[in-house]
Write a protein that holds these residues in place. Structure first.
Motif, PDB file in Angstrom:
ATOM      1  N   LEU A 196       6.521  -1.851  -4.474  1.00 17.94           N
ATOM      2  CA  LEU A 196       5.460  -2.519  -2.941  1.00 17.94           C
ATOM      3  C   LEU A 196       6.228  -3.057  -3.128  1.00 17.94           C
ATOM      4  O   LEU A 196       6.385  -4.544  -1.369  1.00 17.94           O
ATOM      5  CB  LEU A 196       4.097  -1.933  -2.387  1.00 17.94           C
ATOM      6  CG  LEU A 196       3.740  -0.746  -2.187  1.00 17.94           C
ATOM      7  CD1 LEU A 196       2.435  -0.653  -2.541  1.00 17.94           C
ATOM      8  CD2 LEU A 196       5.011  -0.079  -1.656  1.00 17.94           C
ATOM      9  N   ASP A 197       6.487  -4.236  -3.575  1.00 15.28           N
ATOM     10  CA  ASP A 197       7.841  -5.966  -3.548  1.00 15.28           C
ATOM     11  C   ASP A 197       8.480  -5.655  -3.669  1.00 15.28           C
ATOM     12  O   ASP A 197       9.349  -6.615  -2.233  1.00 15.28           O
ATOM     13  CB  ASP A 197       7.591  -6.366  -5.193  1.00 15.28           C
ATOM     14  CG  ASP A 197       5.233  -7.393  -4.819  1.00 15.28           C
ATOM     15  OD1 ASP A 197       4.877  -7.480  -4.184  1.00 15.28           O
ATOM     16  OD2 ASP A 197       4.693  -7.841  -6.722  1.00 15.28           O
ATOM     17  N   ARG A 198       9.013  -4.300  -3.490  1.00  8.83           N
ATOM     18  CA  ARG A 198      10.163  -4.219  -3.225  1.00  8.83           C
ATOM     19  C   ARG A 198      10.251  -2.746  -2.281  1.00  8.83           C
ATOM     20  O   ARG A 198      10.530  -1.669  -2.926  1.00  8.83           O
ATOM     21  CB  ARG A 198      11.263  -4.170  -3.966  1.00  8.83           C
ATOM     22  CG  ARG A 198      11.144  -5.131  -4.811  1.00  8.83           C
ATOM     23  CD  ARG A 198      12.672  -4.436  -6.521  1.00  8.83           C
ATOM     24  NE  ARG A 198      13.645  -4.361  -5.964  1.00  8.83           N
ATOM     25  CZ  ARG A 198      14.634  -4.373  -7.115  1.00  8.83           C
ATOM     26  NH1 ARG A 198      14.333  -4.237  -7.799  1.00  8.83           N
ATOM     27  NH2 ARG A 198      15.896  -3.654  -6.513  1.00  8.83           N
ATOM     28  N   PRO A 199       9.487  -2.676  -1.138  1.00  5.35           N
ATOM     29  CA  PRO A 199       9.549  -1.265  -0.150  1.00  5.35           C
ATOM     30  C   PRO A 199      10.386  -0.680  -0.250  1.00  5.35           C
ATOM     31  O   PRO A 199      10.162   0.746  -0.045  1.00  5.35           O
ATOM     32  CB  PRO A 199       9.070  -2.079   0.770  1.00  5.35           C
ATOM     33  CG  PRO A 199       9.147  -3.136   1.272  1.00  5.35           C
ATOM     34  CD  PRO A 199       9.575  -4.144  -0.178  1.00  5.35           C
ATOM     35  N   ASP A 200      11.402  -0.941  -0.028  1.00  2.00           N
ATOM     36  CA  ASP A 200      12.756  -0.162   0.239  1.00  2.00           C
ATOM     37  C   ASP A 200      12.884   0.928  -0.694  1.00  2.00           C
ATOM     38  O   ASP A 200      14.058   1.941  -0.869  1.00  2.00           O
ATOM     39  CB  ASP A 200      14.076  -0.755   0.253  1.00  2.00           C
ATOM     40  CG  ASP A 200      14.247  -1.839  -0.751  1.00  2.00           C
ATOM     41  OD1 ASP A 200      13.022  -2.607  -1.200  1.00  2.00           O
ATOM     42  OD2 ASP A 200      15.414  -1.503  -1.468  1.00  2.00           O
ATOM     43  N   LEU A 201      11.951   1.162  -1.593  1.00  2.00           N
ATOM     44  CA  LEU A 201      12.320   1.586  -3.290  1.00  2.00           C
ATOM     45  C   LEU A 201      11.393   2.367  -2.888  1.00  2.00           C
ATOM     46  O   LEU A 201      11.916   3.723  -3.873  1.00  2.00           O
ATOM     47  CB  LEU A 201      12.082   1.295  -4.618  1.00  2.00           C
ATOM     48  CG  LEU A 201      13.563  -0.098  -4.662  1.00  2.00           C
ATOM     49  CD1 LEU A 201      13.181  -0.638  -6.295  1.00  2.00           C
ATOM     50  CD2 LEU A 201      14.441   0.453  -5.001  1.00  2.00           C
ATOM     51  N   VAL A 202      10.320   2.479  -1.957  1.00  3.86           N
ATOM     52  CA  VAL A 202       9.473   3.059  -2.066  1.00  3.86           C
ATOM     53  C   VAL A 202       9.296   4.720  -0.979  1.00  3.86           C
ATOM     54  O   VAL A 202       9.396   3.945   0.039  1.00  3.86           O
ATOM     55  CB  VAL A 202       7.816   2.604  -2.323  1.00  3.86           C
ATOM     56  CG1 VAL A 202       6.639   3.576  -2.443  1.00  3.86           C
ATOM     57  CG2 VAL A 202       7.724   1.472  -3.820  1.00  3.86           C
ATOM     58  N   THR A 203       9.561   5.732  -1.374  1.00  2.00           N
ATOM     59  CA  THR A 203       9.237   6.656  -0.607  1.00  2.00           C
ATOM     60  C   THR A 203       7.745   7.550  -0.066  1.00  2.00           C
ATOM     61  O   THR A 203       7.812   8.091   1.594  1.00  2.00           O
ATOM     62  CB  THR A 203      10.657   7.821  -0.544  1.00  2.00           C
ATOM     63  OG1 THR A 203       9.956   8.363  -1.682  1.00  2.00           O
ATOM     64  CG2 THR A 203      12.133   7.353  -0.980  1.00  2.00           C
ATOM     65  N   GLU A 204       7.052   7.506  -0.697  1.00  2.00           N
ATOM     66  CA  GLU A 204       6.212   8.065  -0.733  1.00  2.00           C
ATOM     67  C   GLU A 204       5.125   7.365  -1.736  1.00  2.00           C
ATOM     68  O   GLU A 204       5.019   7.226  -2.976  1.00  2.00           O
ATOM     69  CB  GLU A 204       5.817   9.613  -0.844  1.00  2.00           C
ATOM     70  CG  GLU A 204       4.903  10.615  -0.251  1.00  2.00           C
ATOM     71  CD  GLU A 204       4.609  11.685   0.437  1.00  2.00           C
ATOM     72  OE1 GLU A 204       3.978  12.318   0.175  1.00  2.00           O
ATOM     73  OE2 GLU A 204       5.650  12.681   0.077  1.00  2.00           O
ATOM     74  N   LEU A 205       3.596   7.431  -0.865  1.00  2.00           N
ATOM     75  CA  LEU A 205       2.641   7.408  -2.106  1.00  2.00           C
ATOM     76  C   LEU A 205       1.374   7.981  -2.134  1.00  2.00           C
ATOM     77  O   LEU A 205       1.027   8.435  -0.850  1.00  2.00           O
ATOM     78  CB  LEU A 205       1.330   5.871  -1.186  1.00  2.00           C
ATOM     79  CG  LEU A 205       0.277   5.472  -2.082  1.00  2.00           C
ATOM     80  CD1 LEU A 205       0.824   4.973  -3.726  1.00  2.00           C
ATOM     81  CD2 LEU A 205       0.272   4.248  -1.367  1.00  2.00           C
ATOM     82  N   PHE A 206       1.721   8.894  -2.913  1.00  3.44           N
ATOM     83  CA  PHE A 206      -0.332   9.838  -3.527  1.00  3.44           C
ATOM     84  C   PHE A 206      -0.869   9.075  -3.870  1.00  3.44           C
ATOM     85  O   PHE A 206      -1.146   8.426  -4.159  1.00  3.44           O
ATOM     86  CB  PHE A 206       0.271  10.692  -4.042  1.00  3.44           C
ATOM     87  CG  PHE A 206       1.819  11.819  -3.691  1.00  3.44           C
ATOM     88  CD1 PHE A 206       1.386  12.396  -2.919  1.00  3.44           C
ATOM     89  CD2 PHE A 206       3.141  11.897  -4.095  1.00  3.44           C
ATOM     90  CE1 PHE A 206       2.933  13.445  -2.418  1.00  3.44           C
ATOM     91  CE2 PHE A 206       3.661  12.377  -3.317  1.00  3.44           C
ATOM     92  CZ  PHE A 206       3.811  13.304  -2.783  1.00  3.44           C
ATOM     93  N   GLY A 207      -2.299   9.555  -2.975  1.00  8.30           N
ATOM     94  CA  GLY A 207      -3.734   8.794  -4.350  1.00  8.30           C
ATOM     95  C   GLY A 207      -4.797   9.104  -3.685  1.00  8.30           C
ATOM     96  O   GLY A 207      -4.228  10.665  -2.796  1.00  8.30           O
ATOM     97  N   THR A 208      -5.748   9.677  -5.018  1.00  6.72           N
ATOM     98  CA  THR A 208      -6.509  10.403  -4.008  1.00  6.72           C
ATOM     99  C   THR A 208      -7.723   9.817  -2.965  1.00  6.72           C
ATOM    100  O   THR A 208      -7.482   8.550  -3.187  1.00  6.72           O
ATOM    101  CB  THR A 208      -7.801  10.611  -5.864  1.00  6.72           C
ATOM    102  OG1 THR A 208      -8.667   9.189  -6.504  1.00  6.72           O
ATOM    103  CG2 THR A 208      -7.281  11.327  -6.082  1.00  6.72           C
ATOM    104  N   PRO A 209      -8.415  10.054  -2.127  1.00  3.40           N
ATOM    105  CA  PRO A 209      -9.111   8.966  -1.269  1.00  3.40           C
ATOM    106  C   PRO A 209      -9.935   8.080  -2.362  1.00  3.40           C
ATOM    107  O   PRO A 209     -10.036   7.106  -1.752  1.00  3.40           O
ATOM    108  CB  PRO A 209     -10.301  10.477  -0.895  1.00  3.40           C
ATOM    109  CG  PRO A 209      -9.650  11.559  -1.062  1.00  3.40           C
ATOM    110  CD  PRO A 209      -8.879  11.718  -2.222  1.00  3.40           C
ATOM    111  N   ALA A 210     -10.666   8.371  -2.988  1.00  2.00           N
ATOM    112  CA  ALA A 210     -11.397   7.513  -3.399  1.00  2.00           C
ATOM    113  C   ALA A 210     -10.351   6.466  -4.254  1.00  2.00           C
ATOM    114  O   ALA A 210     -10.356   5.258  -4.422  1.00  2.00           O
ATOM    115  CB  ALA A 210     -11.641   8.250  -5.297  1.00  2.00           C
ATOM    116  N   ALA A 211      -9.623   6.523  -5.319  1.00  2.00           N
ATOM    117  CA  ALA A 211      -8.258   5.756  -5.087  1.00  2.00           C
ATOM    118  C   ALA A 211      -7.697   5.021  -3.832  1.00  2.00           C
ATOM    119  O   ALA A 211      -7.379   3.675  -3.841  1.00  2.00           O
ATOM    120  CB  ALA A 211      -7.148   6.337  -6.106  1.00  2.00           C
TER     121      ALA A 211
END
Length: 273
Positions: free
Chosen positions: A45-60
């Motif tokens: 995320l320090d290079r947000p142009d690289l990230v296309t989607e973030l998956f996470g459990t509700p707890a995480a």
């Protein structure tokens, strides 16, 4: 983060598509890879142009709400998933609840080296390294030693292999990652950019300590590092400016790849500073 009314499951098409990135052919086809765990997600995320989607459990997503918020602020979709879906995306036994889909960050060799005299002063070249854990560890070590680029040359493991990404501990996002074919043109390009090319080999005719004592490591340097089982091919080592062995003062027959790479890269890092 507010609970999402519907959680993605292992059968949700976006989860299915992301899971395919565990296979090299799908990573190569899509130009995407998976970064697992909060540390890797944070660095990505320090290079947000690289990230296309973030998956996470509700707890995480609740535990790492700052990372979820950073993703939202960067316009990255945040997709809550069931524990089963996260387990399908993760490749570790005890996943930490977050997996990001990222774009490849390859840099062309010419761009990584830049015009002669202004490019990196320390480069690691991985030639024929097959173990992703070792490759990721060397990448992390190169980053820690201040290398500006790591070149994956020839028949070397994919730097976006999940185990390699995890072993790099975020360093994949810090240095220029170059993927090249034939390693011999890589050597020519390194030399043309003003770097001295040294081959790390247990059978080298030059002692690393002797090079350091003579001040020969103070010049911009590229280290050639070979496979875990067989080291560098003799033909590739022969085109280097020197073939360098790490001195062994005890009874050990040799050092493993990661240890030898650390010794060589840090010897250069000290001399360059």
């Amino acid at each position: 983060m507010e609970p999402h009314p519907v959680l993605f499951t292992p059968r949700t098409p976006r989860v299915v598509a992301a899971r395919r990135l565990q296979r090299r052919r799908d990573r190569d086809t899509t130009g995407r890879f998976l970064a697992e765990g909060p540390q890797a997600v944070r660095e990505a995320l320090d290079r947000p142009d690289l990230v296309t989607e973030l998956f996470g459990t509700p707890a995480a997503l609740d535990r790492y709400a700052n990372l979820a918020a950073r993703a939202v602020d960067a316009g990255v979709p945040v997709s809550p998933v069931t524990d089963e879906a996260l387990a399908a995306l993760a490749e570790t036994v005890a996943p930490q609840g977050l997996v990001a889909v990222c774009r490849h960050l390859d840099v062309p060799l010419a761009a990584a080296l830049a015009p002669a005299g202004t490019g990196p002063r320390l480069v690691a070249v991985l030639a024929g390294i097959r173990d992703p854990g070792n490759a990721g560890t060397v990448l992390r070590t190169a980053d820690a030693a201040g290398a500006g680029a790591v070149v994956f040359a020839g028949d070397t493991v994919d730097p976006y292999n999940g185990k390699a990404v995890r072993a790099s501990a975020g360093s994949l996002f810090h240095v220029d990652v170059v993927r090249a074919g034939d390693p011999y043109p890589v050597v020519d390009a390194l030399r043309a950019a003003g770097l001295r090319v040294l081959a790390a080999t247990g059978h080298g005719d030059t002692d690393l300590d002797d090079l350091a004592d003579a001040g020969a490591l103070a010049a911009p340097t590229a280290w050639l590092l070979g496979s875990e089982a067989h080291g560098l091919p003799a033909e590739l080592a022969a085109v280097a400016d020197a073939r360098v062995r790490v001195p062994l003062h005890g009874r050990a027959e040799s050092l493993n790849l990661a240890a030898a790479a650390a010794v060589c890269l840090y010897a250069s890092a000290r001399a360059l500073r």
